[in-house]
Scaffold this active site. Structure first.
Site: not given
Ligand code: SDX
Length: 434
Positions: A309, A367
């Site tokens: 998140h 989710d």
């Molecule tokens: C919702 O914003 C809100 O409030 C949204 C929400 C709401 O109520 O409106 O809460 C609803 O959208 C919840 C999120 C649902 N999405 C998912 O579950 C999809 C999977 N999650 C990822 O796509 C991700 O965690 C996000 C999009 C939710 C957050 O993305 P960020 O904050 O941009 O995280 P990031 O890409 O900067 O990640 C930081 C690190 C990265 O690795 P490094 O580059 O540091 O090595 O964490 C990794 C990312 O690759 N990472 C994950 C991951 N989420 C982040 N790696 C594997 N699996 C994941 N799910």
């Protein structure tokens, strides 16, 4: 208005030193007010994804990502889930206070009065293929509502804003249920005004004209809880979309349609559907390590859906509540053991013990479990994000109203760091040798 903190930030750039005020809210991080930065230095700020940018002042919802706290108008989500219900939470988000009994009754009537949609709206559904994704249908029909409500399109009239708010909140369940009925070739079911918001949605989805339909109170309660948990969440992608659309003075129906479009993405609200697809693909506990490995592989676009998140670097409190509710709903429905729930809990356990997830503070988000409950309630996977959109409409409307009446608000117009070609002369086609 935030109170201007005595603290200032001094910024030296070239031979200039400027000071920028720090503004304090009532909770959470203070903000550096950079509104005079460009005028004083010619510098813009650079923040792709707005990870460090406060786009507005808001008093509606507060998230403490480190502590895993979520407040609606100051009330912890756990207390609202235990002691309130969706129609009361909707009132709270819109007006800022919990309603008295008479205020609640009046608000419930106001919303209920608008649950029917214009009969011509039904015609829009016929333009879609039966197998169209319901979120595509919702973007279309909610946007089309603006064609039916010319009388409430003056967004500067508080009364018309109020009517538009009631219409949006009231009609979303009706339109959502119609999208589902259309996809399965069953007739639309009209709302029944004596039912609760959640019960009406369930009945419009599952009743058929040829039989009497009694809403299961367990499902009604579970649906109400899901709606409360998804109602608002600060300046997330879809809410920011609604605010940006609204900042151009677009009508609220079109703004909410833009929010639905943004919510659909699997990185956002579409994740609940993606979690179910992921769990089905993993299928067995033995395959979990393979998918954890893929989630960690930078060369693999696979992400662990329902994990991570932008704000929560701790458990998403909604996920914790949802996990609890999973067990209750499955038990009350007599589903002794749901292999998908078992798989999800095993996946959560393994991920939370893995350094990659621990270092990045990746926890289950709202989710991760919601789909398991919705599936147990016989809601088809393709409708999961539609249910999210029904709930979040209350938040979108509350945030849209706050934006419209915010004296600081202007049309949203971010700048950029231009890295394209410097100015150059046109070349006639005969001289364009490659
Ligand atoms: C919702 O914003 C809100 O409030 C949204 C929400 C709401 O109520 O409106 O809460 C609803 O959208 C919840 C999120 C649902 N999405 C998912 O579950 C999809 C999977 N999650 C990822 O796509 C991700 O965690 C996000 C999009 C939710 C957050 O993305 P960020 O904050 O941009 O995280 P990031 O890409 O900067 O990640 C930081 C690190 C990265 O690795 P490094 O580059 O540091 O090595 O964490 C990794 C990312 O690759 N990472 C994950 C991951 N989420 C982040 N790696 C594997 N699996 C994941 N799910």
């Amino acid at each position: 208005m935030p109170d201007e903190h005595t603290m200032k930030v001094h910024l030296s750039y070239g031979d200039k030193t400027i000071e920028l005020p720090v503004l304090n809210g009532t909770d959470g991080p203070s903000v550096l007010d950079i509104r005079s930065l460009y005028a004083q230095t010619g510098l813009l700020t650079f923040d792709p994804g707005f990870t460090s940018t406060a786009s507005c002042e808001s008093s509606i919802t507060f998230i403490d990502g480190d502590e895993g706290r979520l407040l609606y108008r100051g009330y912890p989500i756990q207390e609202l889930v235990q002691q309130s219900d969706f129609i009361e939470v909707a009132y709270l988000l819109l007006y800022g206070e919990l309603p008295t009994l008479s205020e609640r009754a009046r608000f419930s009537e106001d919303v209920t009065y608008h649950t029917l949609v214009h009969e011509q709206i039904s015609a829009f559904y016929n333009g879609f293929r039966r197998d169209a994704h319901p979120m595509a249908v919702m973007v279309g029909v909610v946007g089309a509502l603006s064609a039916f409500y010319h009388d409430s399109l003056d967004i500067h009239d508080a009364n018309l804003r109020e009517i538009a708010s009631f219409r949006l909140i009231a009609k979303m369940p009706t339109l959502a249920a119609m999208a589902y009925k259309y996809s399965i070739g069953q007739p639309f079911v009209y709302p029944k005004n004596e039912l609760s918001y959640a019960a009406n949605l369930l009945r419009m989805m599952f009743a058929v004209p040829s039989e009497n339909y009694i809403v299961n109170p367990v499902l009604e309660r579970a649906m109400d809880l899901i709606l409360v948990l998804h109602a608002d969440h600060e300046q997330n992608a879809s809410t920011s979309t609604v605010r940006l659309a609204g900042s151009s003075a677009a009508n609220p129906f079109a703004c909410v349609a833009s929010g639905i479009a943004a919510l659909w993405g699997p990185a956002h609200g579409g994740a609940n559907e993606a979690v179910l697809a992921m769990l089905s693909e993993i299928a067995t506990k033995e395959r979990i390590p393979e998918f954890i490995k893929r989630a960690k592989d930078k060369n693999d676009p696979f992400r662990l859906m329902g994990f991570g998140h932008r704000i929560y670097k701790n458990f998403d409190p909604r996920a914790t509540i949802m996990r609890q509710t999973c067990h209750e709903v499955l038990n009350e429905l007599g589903i002794k053991n749901d292999p998908l729930l078992d798989l999800a809990m095993e996946l959560e356990k393994i991920a939370l013990e893995d350094d990659y997830f621990i270092e990045r503070k990746l926890y289950p988000n709202v989710d991760f479990y919601s789909g398991i409950i919705l599936r147990a309630m016989q809601i088809p996977v393709s409708m999961f994000t539609v249910i999210f959109a029904v709930a979040r409409t209350v938040g979108w409307v509350a945030q849209w109203r706050e934006m419209i009446t915010d004296p600081l608000q202007k049309i949203g117009r971010p700048r950029q760091l231009y890295c394209g070609k410097k100015e150059r002369r046109f070349i006639p086609v005969e001289k364009r040798g490659r």
